[in-house]
Design a protein around this motif. Structure first.
Motif, PDB file in Angstrom:
ATOM      1  N   CYS A 153      47.793  14.100  -9.685  1.00 32.80           N
ATOM      2  CA  CYS A 153      49.171  13.762 -10.035  1.00 32.80           C
ATOM      3  C   CYS A 153      49.654  14.439 -11.314  1.00 32.80           C
ATOM      4  O   CYS A 153      48.969  14.362 -12.340  1.00 32.80           O
ATOM      5  CB  CYS A 153      49.299  12.255 -10.239  1.00 32.80           C
ATOM      6  SG  CYS A 153      48.893  11.258  -8.794  1.00 32.80           S
ATOM      7  N   GLY A 157      54.017  11.530 -11.279  1.00 29.27           N
ATOM      8  CA  GLY A 157      53.328  10.962 -10.124  1.00 29.27           C
ATOM      9  C   GLY A 157      52.328   9.908 -10.538  1.00 29.27           C
ATOM     10  O   GLY A 157      52.176   8.865  -9.878  1.00 29.27           O
ATOM     11  N   PRO A 167      52.954   7.578  -5.185  1.00 30.71           N
ATOM     12  CA  PRO A 167      52.947   8.562  -6.284  1.00 30.71           C
ATOM     13  C   PRO A 167      53.799   9.785  -5.971  1.00 30.71           C
ATOM     14  O   PRO A 167      53.296  10.874  -5.686  1.00 30.71           O
ATOM     15  CB  PRO A 167      51.473   8.917  -6.431  1.00 30.71           C
ATOM     16  CG  PRO A 167      50.880   8.641  -5.095  1.00 30.71           C
ATOM     17  CD  PRO A 167      51.649   7.481  -4.521  1.00 30.71           C
ATOM     18  N   CYS A 169      56.741  12.687  -7.005  1.00 33.91           N
ATOM     19  CA  CYS A 169      57.000  13.499  -8.201  1.00 33.91           C
ATOM     20  C   CYS A 169      58.201  14.396  -7.937  1.00 33.91           C
ATOM     21  O   CYS A 169      58.356  14.952  -6.842  1.00 33.91           O
ATOM     22  CB  CYS A 169      55.784  14.342  -8.553  1.00 33.91           C
ATOM     23  SG  CYS A 169      55.971  15.236 -10.120  1.00 33.91           S
ATOM     24  N   CYS A 174      56.825  19.354  -9.954  1.00 34.88           N
ATOM     25  CA  CYS A 174      55.937  19.969  -8.956  1.00 34.88           C
ATOM     26  C   CYS A 174      55.902  21.486  -9.118  1.00 34.88           C
ATOM     27  O   CYS A 174      54.859  22.119  -8.907  1.00 34.88           O
ATOM     28  CB  CYS A 174      56.407  19.611  -7.548  1.00 34.88           C
ATOM     29  SG  CYS A 174      56.178  17.875  -7.083  1.00 34.88           S
ATOM     30  N   CYS A 203      50.911  14.883  -4.686  1.00 33.98           N
ATOM     31  CA  CYS A 203      51.983  13.886  -4.671  1.00 33.98           C
ATOM     32  C   CYS A 203      53.123  14.326  -3.747  1.00 33.98           C
ATOM     33  O   CYS A 203      53.349  15.517  -3.545  1.00 33.98           O
ATOM     34  CB  CYS A 203      52.545  13.687  -6.075  1.00 33.98           C
ATOM     35  SG  CYS A 203      51.432  12.886  -7.224  1.00 33.98           S
TER      36      CYS A 203
END
Length: 504
Positions: A153, A157, A167, A169, A174, A203
């Motif tokens: 994560c 996340g 979780p 994100c 990302c 995530c």
């Protein structure tokens, strides 16, 4: 009514409660210490994030007991990765954005998928600082931890998982992993397949400004937040700064002056050209299908080191006079000539960023004589940050489009002489925001839109973003610094044999 915006940084967590027109009702900050078990490593105990957020939340709520926040969102550094187990608890440290251990793993990855191809997909040139690199390192060196991990994560996340949610994100965070397809807005199976990592370990990517849910009593108590508060997805810190600066249209540039100093400007399409790749232009997803073009340098690390490790005597004098050490040093710098010091301090304590992207670069001071003083060294630190800043401005001019003005925020924007140095060297006008908390304001505005405080992002920006002061360049000083900037660039190039022999 208040909205909480958090700025989860590399060295501290800052929380700010805003009203609906951008006034700060209360704020608090809690630092945390990273540790380095081996050279090139940078780790943090993940629960330090939660503990810091809890302490900050409780402090803020105590200051505004009759105005409980209705929504919260987080701005965070994007490259950090945290392994989370199937029980939704961390199974290892947070591998921080300053961690450069995974050099070999990145080298092995680009044998399977070329560096230029990774750049075309992700908008980021391969580098060991990114989350994917540390996932590969964990897989190679800590297989038991790798197998115990359900999700790797980014900070957001991790927080969503700890809050009892899926979780998820945001896209912009990302994008700082080195495995996210910025055009398709999904994890790149091409890259993950080359890395031998299942997409199920990542995530779920979602847009920024999306309502995730309301906190139940158990998780609200864990984080020091009120029960039922709405949790909204935030963004990568420089993404959040661009929103908090109101710089969301093409031709507008925002600059966040923190641990990493980064300039961001928007475009309709990402630039994956050979030229963009060669100069390490970073691109990540923004709002409404736009893309952020991002260039950066680890500036704040250099100034922090200079103040903490070199200027101890000035700190003592400042305390005797009831001043901050930065105020004291600025007053000492003001006594110096308005010309270059001819001292060069490359602030690459954790490697260089744009345009060289070299984890083997290190901080270097050149030009010391028997007569060099600490105020001169302090000024030289900001001169070289101004040289780096100018180089970043020139790159954006060339790669995205020419601009004349930068909206600036963050701790580094408080120093008048440092701002003037940036202006004088770059030739760009700087608008300083009324608030130093642009990342927190940016995600607070997103949260306000998500819960209906604002009808649109444009309304949120109109009501919240204000300019404090404008700094214009002195063209005469610009000319005086021209040779010094060239010398600084020459210094970096001349150190190539030393960098090539460096072992992390």
């Amino acid at each position: 009514m208040s909205i909480l915006g958090f700025d989860l940084g590399t060295g501290a967590c800052k929380g700010v409660a805003f009203d609906s027109v951008g006034n700060i009702l209360a704020k608090a900050e809690k630092g945390y210490d990273t540790y380095s078990p081996s050279p090139g490593w940078c780790e943090l105990e993940p629960n330090e994030f939660i503990n810091a957020i809890r302490e900050v939340c409780l402090s803020i709520r105590a200051k505004i007991p009759n105005d409980e926040p209705i929504a919260v969102a987080f701005s965070s550094h994007g490259e950090t990765i945290i392994p989370v187990g199937y029980d939704r608890k961390p199974v290892g440290p947070a591998y921080m954005n300053a961690d450069n251990r995974a050099v070999v793993e990145v080298e092995e990855l680009i044998k399977k998928i070329p560096a230029k191809r990774i750049y075309e997909i992700t908008g980021t040139p391969p580098h060991p600082m990114y989350g994917l690199a540390n996932i590969l390192w964990v897989k190679a060196h800590e297989p038991e931890r790798y197998e115990a991990t359900d999700k790797f994560c980014p900070p957001e996340g991790f927080l969503m998982a700890m809050m009892g949610f899926e979780p998820v994100c945001n896209y912009s965070n990302c994008c700082r992993n080195m495995a996210f397809d910025i055009r398709k807005k999904e994890w790149s199976r091409e890259i993950l397949d080359a890395a031998g990592i299942s997409v199920e370990r990542m995530c779920k990517p979602v847009p920024s400004g999306q309502l995730v849910g309301q906190l139940d009593k158990e998780h609200a108590e864990l984080f020091g937040l009120p029960e039922g508060i709405s949790v909204v997805t935030g963004g990568f810190d420089h993404f959040s700064t661009s929103i908090g600066s109101g710089a969301i249209h093409k031709g507008m540039v925002s600059c966040s002056c923190g641990t990493y100093e980064g300039l961001t400007t928007l475009s309709d399409e990402p630039n994956s050209s050979d030229e963009a790749f060669d100069c390490c232009l970073n691109t990540f997803c923004h709002l409404d299908g736009k893309y952020s073009n991002f260039v950066y340098v680890p500036a704040g690390m250099g100034t922090k080191w200079m103040v903490n490790e070199v200027c101890a005597a000035e700190r003592m004098k400042a305390e005797e006079q009831g001043k901050s050490v930065y105020q004291y040093l600025a007053e000492e710098v003001d006594k110096l000539p308005k010309t270059p010091t001819d001292i060069y301090f490359a602030p690459h304590l954790v490697g260089s960023c744009t345009p060289y992207n070299n984890p083997a670069a290190r901080g270097v001071i050149y030009g010391i004589t028997p007569y060099t003083t600490r105020p001169q060294l302090y000024k030289a630190t900001y001169e070289c940050i101004a040289y780096e800043y100018t180089q970043l401005c020139d790159l954006l001019d060339k790669m995205v489009g020419e601009f004349d003005l930068v909206r600036m925020s963050g701790g580094g924007a408080r120093s008048e002489f440092a701002l003037q140095l940036r202006c004088d060297n770059s030739g760009k006008t700087i608008e300083c925001l009324e608030t130093d908390e642009a990342p927190a304001l940016g995600v607070a505005i997103l949260a306000g839109v998500a819960v209906g405080v604002f009808d649109s992002l444009e309304e949120g920006l109109e009501k919240n973003v204000r300019i404090r002061t404008t700094v214009k360049p002195n063209i005469e000083i610009t000319a005086k610094y021209a040779d010094a900037r060239k010398m600084y660039d020459t210094l970096y190039q001349s150190l190539a044999p030393v960098r090539d022999g460096w072992k992390l």
